[in-house]
Design a protein around this motif. Sequence first.
Motif, PDB file in Angstrom:
ATOM      1  N   UNK A 199     -38.921 -22.854  25.203  1.00  0.00           N
ATOM      2  CA  UNK A 199     -39.757 -21.869  24.511  1.00  0.00           C
ATOM      3  C   UNK A 199     -40.345 -20.853  25.471  1.00  0.00           C
ATOM      4  N   UNK A 200     -40.640 -19.648  24.972  1.00  0.00           N
ATOM      5  CA  UNK A 200     -41.271 -18.629  25.812  1.00  0.00           C
ATOM      6  C   UNK A 200     -42.575 -19.175  26.376  1.00  0.00           C
ATOM      7  N   UNK A 201     -42.898 -18.779  27.603  1.00  0.00           N
ATOM      8  CA  UNK A 201     -44.129 -19.245  28.209  1.00  0.00           C
ATOM      9  C   UNK A 201     -43.952 -20.497  29.049  1.00  0.00           C
ATOM     10  N   UNK A 205     -37.133 -20.116  34.245  1.00  0.00           N
ATOM     11  CA  UNK A 205     -37.045 -18.759  34.789  1.00  0.00           C
ATOM     12  C   UNK A 205     -35.917 -17.980  34.093  1.00  0.00           C
ATOM     13  N   UNK A 206     -36.104 -16.655  33.947  1.00  0.00           N
ATOM     14  CA  UNK A 206     -35.058 -15.829  33.355  1.00  0.00           C
ATOM     15  C   UNK A 206     -33.940 -15.590  34.364  1.00  0.00           C
ATOM     16  N   UNK A 207     -32.780 -15.108  33.904  1.00  0.00           N
ATOM     17  CA  UNK A 207     -31.703 -14.784  34.839  1.00  0.00           C
ATOM     18  C   UNK A 207     -32.185 -13.712  35.816  1.00  0.00           C
TER      19      UNK A 207
END
Lengths: 221, 214
Positions: A199-201, A205-207
């Motif tokens: 879930x967001x938060x 980590x993002x790509x």
Amino acid sequence: MSGKPKLHYFNGRGRMETIRWLLAAAGVEFEESYLEKKEDLTKLQKDGSLLFQQVPMVEMDGMKLVQTRAIANYIATKYNLCGKDLKERALIDMYVEGMFDLNELLMTYVIQPADKKEQHFANMMDKATNRYFPVFEKVLKDHGKDFLVGNQLSRADVQLLELILMAEEFKPDILAQFPLLQRFKARISNIPTIKKFLQPGSQRKPPVREEDVAKVIKIFY
Amino acid sequence: MAGKPKLHYTKGRGKMESIRWLLAAAGVEFEEEFIETKEDLEKLRNDGVLLFQQVPMVEIDGMKMVQTRAILSYIAAKYNLYGKDLKERGTTDLMGMIMYLPFQPADTKEKNLALIIERATTRYFPVYEKALKDHGQDYLVGNKLSWADVHLLEAILMAEECKPDVLSGFPLLQAFKGRISNIPTIKKFLQPGSQRKPPTDDKFVAVVRKIFNI
């Protein structure tokens, strides 16, 4: 000394992401200390905190663990994600080592020089769809169970989900020929600790973006 | 078909050598089937015995194990060459893995010789020298033989092949080398006629390139 593991790395996936996944899947809360400039790395090196002068480094249980696989092994063993006996562990280790190999290909795409990118991309997609995913599809098919090994959640399941999601970021339909992996993905994603991590938060980590690559290289080189 | 473990690889060190060391240190006899041509490798692949189409592969305890680190981990655990509790295993894993890293296939080794020596003498050997100094014991971890000790000896001997005086700044490692080399199973492995493989020469590199298409 909060008692929570503390992760030392830059604010990105790299070699620390698998460790974040394992901790999250095990329901273990952790803290992170980010390297943002070269001086941050040098300070850790000078403090003598990095056994081989490298990160990832994870402070846990009174140790400053380094070496991604050693850290992952420690966490997986401590939190019972390694199967119930030596033979199950052997299967899990085999699968996970193959996954690390594919992960390495995916992870290093973004740092390829421009003239090598296309070939690297083709190779990593070929390996994913012809070498690695077919193996895991077949494992699931052969035993018909929900988890890769021993009918219970192990690091192999967690790491495979991580890998599937990363591969899909490059090619959204990469699981088209793998119906069992598609169901596996949904099933493992629904495990409460993992669902939370997705879930967001969360600390997932993002790509890494192309524009951030130069910044990361500056820290390490 | 309990039998001895059976190793499938080329007749050279490569990624199988650490496995040979560990089996030998544990006193486990093993057989070897050598891949000599591209066709030998293709046959293994077509037979479906290589999980990811790669070697090393070791037939052991009814399994066809692949992935060097997985195989090493299994052997170490089975023959009690792992540390006795989790923390020791972390250290043992750590040291085992890092020793595995710089000693890559022969052709890469040639190119990176200077880097290997630099890494050995400024990054890795100092750590092991210090570990021995700090606890003053004979073995790296837990005061008993573990795969970290076997691995380190293998690494030292390989480094000395690159540079014979590479241990000159490391008196404790010199003593360590003498000590571990004298353990009966290891002493036996170090003798001529054992299954230990010689350093890879250019001729063998050409053979390996042909087999693996690299």
